[in-house]
Enzyme design. Structure first.
Site, PDB file in Angstrom:
ATOM      1  N   LYS A  39      -6.790   3.709   2.149  1.00 40.89           N
ATOM      2  CA  LYS A  39      -6.141   2.412   1.949  1.00 40.89           C
ATOM      3  C   LYS A  39      -7.186   1.422   1.447  1.00 40.89           C
ATOM      4  CE  LYS A  39      -4.945  -0.739   5.242  1.00 40.89           C
ATOM      5  NZ  LYS A  39      -5.199  -2.079   4.729  1.00 40.89           N
ATOM      6  N   ASP A  66      -3.084  -1.824  -0.594  1.00 44.04           N
ATOM      7  CA  ASP A  66      -2.459  -2.700   0.400  1.00 44.04           C
ATOM      8  C   ASP A  66      -2.791  -4.160   0.092  1.00 44.04           C
ATOM      9  OD1 ASP A  66      -1.165  -3.561   2.716  1.00 44.04           O
ATOM     10  OD2 ASP A  66      -2.917  -3.205   3.987  1.00 44.04           O
ATOM     11  N   LYS A  68      -0.342  -6.471  -0.121  1.00 44.98           N
ATOM     12  CA  LYS A  68       0.701  -7.269   0.573  1.00 44.98           C
ATOM     13  C   LYS A  68       1.206  -8.418  -0.290  1.00 44.98           C
ATOM     14  CE  LYS A  68      -0.938  -6.320   5.298  1.00 44.98           C
ATOM     15  NZ  LYS A  68      -2.217  -5.608   5.069  1.00 44.98           N
ATOM     16  N   ASP A  71       5.312 -13.517  -3.193  1.00 44.13           N
ATOM     17  CA  ASP A  71       5.275 -14.607  -4.177  1.00 44.13           C
ATOM     18  C   ASP A  71       6.656 -14.744  -4.791  1.00 44.13           C
ATOM     19  OD1 ASP A  71       4.254 -16.480  -6.144  1.00 44.13           O
ATOM     20  OD2 ASP A  71       2.296 -15.554  -5.879  1.00 44.13           O
ATOM     21  N   THR A 126       0.580  -6.558  12.850  1.00 40.71           N
ATOM     22  CA  THR A 126       0.199  -6.093  14.189  1.00 40.71           C
ATOM     23  C   THR A 126      -0.745  -7.086  14.899  1.00 40.71           C
ATOM     24  OG1 THR A 126      -1.284  -4.673  12.929  1.00 40.71           O
ATOM     25  CG2 THR A 126       0.553  -3.606  14.026  1.00 40.71           C
ATOM     26  N   ARG A 217     -10.916   0.163  11.832  1.00 41.11           N
ATOM     27  CA  ARG A 217     -12.171  -0.053  12.566  1.00 41.11           C
ATOM     28  C   ARG A 217     -12.452   0.969  13.652  1.00 41.11           C
ATOM     29  NH1 ARG A 217     -10.626  -6.282  13.006  1.00 41.11           N
ATOM     30  NH2 ARG A 217      -8.602  -5.218  12.985  1.00 41.11           N
TER      31      ARG A 217
END
Ligand code: C5P
Length: 236
Positions: A39, A66, A68, A71, A126, A217
């Site tokens: 990603k 990704d 996102k 608009d 999240t 992470r």
């Protein structure tokens, strides 16, 4: 349904949120593109752009771009079209952009005959808790908001959604097992870590039939990323 559940496999997408390409390659060099997808988000795409995507694709990786998008419809049409031109496997847009924006994104993919990227909608981040939802004027629970946005995404022809893993079964039950669920915030223990609130373990993600877990992470900040990946795989 039990047959579908027993055949279910949860796959891994690695979120490469590095600012140093060499550091990213220290991990990538050990990854088998037949097993892992990558990603690329706002940070690495802003720094390294199209050449980096092409470099990773040439190594055989499927790329989830990704960015996102959120608009006006015309702008999202152009952005999705440009992203699809890169030959990526998956693209994300915010469902809260509304039906007109979602349809524009879908329309942008109509001219692509093959290797059409999966169009995935972002539901509730999240990193959000219910207080954060209230702050932006949403009075629903996270569960209801995720389900409402997922229903809107499906109605407008999207292939699936990104959502907290805990909401996966609700979505699958309502919208069908072919509608894809992608869940970030994967942690080996159920403690919120870093800025994520609705975390989930790999074994729960599998239990809830999440199609793809996005692992960032937990692996990239690990002292031994390959060992951590092995541990995650052992739960899937
Ligand atoms: O595992 P970690 O918390 O680092 O993963 C977060 C990654 O997943 C980031 O790249 C973030 O942009 C992405 N993501 C997210 N929440 C979403 C969609 C994507 O955290 N709803």
């Amino acid at each position: 349904m039990s047959e579908i559940i027993s055949k279910f496999t949860t796959k891994i997408i690695i979120a490469l949120d590095y600012s140093d390409k060499n550091k990213a390659f220290k991990l990538i060099d050990y990854l088998d593109p037949a097993i892992y997808r990558l990603k690329i988000g706002k940070k690495m795409f802003s720094i390294f752009g199209k050449p980096f995507i092409i470099q990773l694709k040439n190594l055989g990786f499927d790329i989830f771009l990704d960015l996102k998008f959120h608009d006006i419809p015309n702008t999202v049409f152009g952005a999705v079209s440009a992203a699809a031109d890169l030959g990526v496997w998956m693209i994300s847009i915010h469902i809260s952009g509304g039906s007109k924006m979602l349809q524009a994104a879908k329309l942008a993919l109509n001219s692509f005959k093959k290797d059409i990227p999966l169009l995935i909608g972002i539901t509730v981040l999240t990193s959000f808790n219910e207080q954060d939802l209230r702050e932006i004027g949403v009075n629903s629970s996270i569960a209801n908001q995720v389900l409402m946005l997922s229903t809107l995404a499906k109605k407008n022809g999207l292939d699936g959604v990104v959502c907290p893993g805990t909401e996966s079964m609700n979505i699958k039950k309502k919208l069908g097992f072919n509608f894809k669920v992608i869940s970030p915030a994967i942690r080996l223990k159920e403690d919120p870590a870093y800025d994520q609130q609705t975390v989930i373990t790999p074994s729960l993600a599998k239990k809830f039939n999440v199609d793809y877990i996005v692992v960032g992470r937990t692996v990239t900040f690990s002292k031994n990323p390959l060992h951590t990946l092995k541990e995650i795989n052992s739960f899937l």
